[in-house]
Design an enzyme around this catalytic site. Structure first.
Site, PDB file in Angstrom:
ATOM      1  N   ASP A 100      22.752 -21.849  23.961  1.00 20.89           N
ATOM      2  CA  ASP A 100      21.793 -20.826  24.382  1.00 20.89           C
ATOM      3  C   ASP A 100      22.425 -19.437  24.379  1.00 20.89           C
ATOM      4  O   ASP A 100      23.283 -19.140  25.209  1.00 20.89           O
ATOM      5  CB  ASP A 100      21.301 -21.189  25.792  1.00 20.89           C
ATOM      6  N   ASP A 286      17.609 -14.834  21.264  1.00 22.34           N
ATOM      7  CA  ASP A 286      17.729 -15.902  22.255  1.00 22.34           C
ATOM      8  C   ASP A 286      17.393 -17.253  21.635  1.00 22.34           C
ATOM      9  O   ASP A 286      16.223 -17.580  21.427  1.00 22.34           O
ATOM     10  CB  ASP A 286      16.804 -15.604  23.429  1.00 22.34           C
TER      11      ASP A 286
END
Length: 405
Positions: A100, A286
């Site tokens: 992430d 992201d």
């Protein structure tokens, strides 16, 4: 001796990069629908709570959970779609984690966790690891539909053939609610800057740099498309880039604020319609968010321009029969145009004997000193090979090479 030297250099160079296969997780909506519990779940989880990924971690009224430093993020793990394998401890204990770029911490479930979600996932057994060191601190993240609590430790972490020593990580001991129950992954490995971390100490990639175990201070993502017949694996490459995965040229964008992977965005243009983010705004890349997010007032108008209508659950849907007539959406970054068609920004999912088409845009309000932020999640990153360069603090984008469907 010359042959031996060449062999040693070849071996060292080969070990300075590692490829991590990334599997795409079916959306949580699809998993819940398969289990026949979607409607019940939506009743208990309002969309504004379910979909928001970023908010204050420890809101007023929870003093017992406060750390010595504050945070301003939470994570929507529900729709994070790409995960890979790592191991923690000696001997190694395997876990699947989301890689992430929107967070900076590593955490996995603890064997002492008492929540249902932990019972359904692999749990770390600290007492079985010869290299584990207890830290004594606690960490916590507050979610719109629940929260996560745990303790901090240090241990050996392995990613592919790379070994990171004395890595700080979190063991979750309390994961209430159903947010993690249906997740295909066990935990999360954050790849953002250290200033975004909840857990004091170096994030994983920072330790890889400090321990000099990567060839270059770079990692890159190739995210795959889901097809009707298969879900091919993507790839995270730690320590370099793979030129076979994309078409030149690479457009480099400087990082503006070293927390998220945050850049300036020139504008967002709807084909034949209006522009958003006029005069410059900021966006973050992201990999842990599946959709493209933006300020509520602008996303609502964008939904109207593509003909998306809200449902009772708060999601936006479009008429599947109109996909070919929907406008192109162009993101202008560093003077370059990145255009998505409806094939890219509309997610088609089966529902009974027909398909439902969901908009790939969602309203997410993130306030920053630079103003509201846009989030370029997997809907965007699937189309472009993304390179995260910690050495020069920049992000590279190039058209990804996908197999012809």
């Amino acid at each position: 001796m010359l042959r031996l030297l060449i062999l040693l250099l070849t071996t060292w160079t080969g070990s300075a990069m590692v490829r991590v296969p990334l599997r795409r997780v079916p959306s949580i909506r699809a998993q819940l629908r398969t289990q026949g519990v979607l409607e019940e779940f939506l009743k208990d989880h309002r969309p504004d709570m379910f979909n928001r990924r970023y908010a204050q971690c420890f809101p007023p009224g929870t003093p017992s959970l406060r750390l010595r430093r504050s945070s301003e993020k939470i994570y929507n793990f529900m729709d994070a779609q790409y995960y890979g394998e790592i191991s923690v401890g000696t001997p190694p204990q395997n876990f699947s984690v989301i890689f992430d770029t929107g967070s900076a911490d590593l955490w996995v479930p603890s064997s002492y966790c008492v929540s249902q979600a932990c019972a359904l996932h692999r749990r770390f057994k600290a007492f079985e690891s010869k290299t584990f060191h207890h830290d004594g601190r606690i960490f916590g993240i507050h979610y719109g539909s629940g929260h996560l609590l745990g303790v901090i430790g240090r241990d050996t972490v392995k990613i592919g053939n790379m070994t990171i020593l004395n890595q700080e990580f979190g063991e979750s001991v309390y994961e209430p609610g159903s947010a993690f129950v249906t997740a295909k992954f066990d935990g999360v490995l954050g790849l953002a800057y250290q200033s975004l971390a909840e857990i004091l100490g170096n994030p994983v990639f920072d330790n890889m740099l400090a321990q000099q175990i990567v060839d270059q201070p770079v990692f890159s993502f190739y995210l795959t498309r889901r097809t009707k017949t298969s879900t091919p694996e993507g790839e995270l490459l730690l320590g370099g880039i793979d030129e076979a995965m994309f078409d030149q040229p690479i457009n480099w964008l400087p990082v503006i604020t070293k927390r998220y992977w945050q850049i300036r965005m020139d504008s967002v243009v709807v084909q034949g319609g209006r522009s958003f983010c006029q005069g410059e705004c900021h966006a973050i890349f992201d990999t842990g968010t599946s959709l493209i997010g933006g300020p509520t007032n602008e996303i609502v108008r964008l939904q109207q321009l593509i003909g998306a209508t809200p449902t009772n659950s708060g999601e936006f849907v479009v008429d599947c029969a109109r996909l070919s007539s929907l406008p192109h959406i162009t993101f202008i970054l560093g003077g370059k145009e990145y255009t998505l068609t409806s094939e890219h920004y509309v997610r088609k999912e089966p529902f009974g004997f027909r398909d439902l088409c969901f908009s790939g845009f969602q309203a997410i309000d993130i306030n920053s000193p630079e103003g509201p932020l846009w989030i370029l999640g997997d809907v965007f990153l699937t189309e472009y090979y993304s390179i995260f360069d910690r050495g020069l603090d920049r992000i590279g984008l190039a058209h990804a090479r996908h197999p012809i469907q």
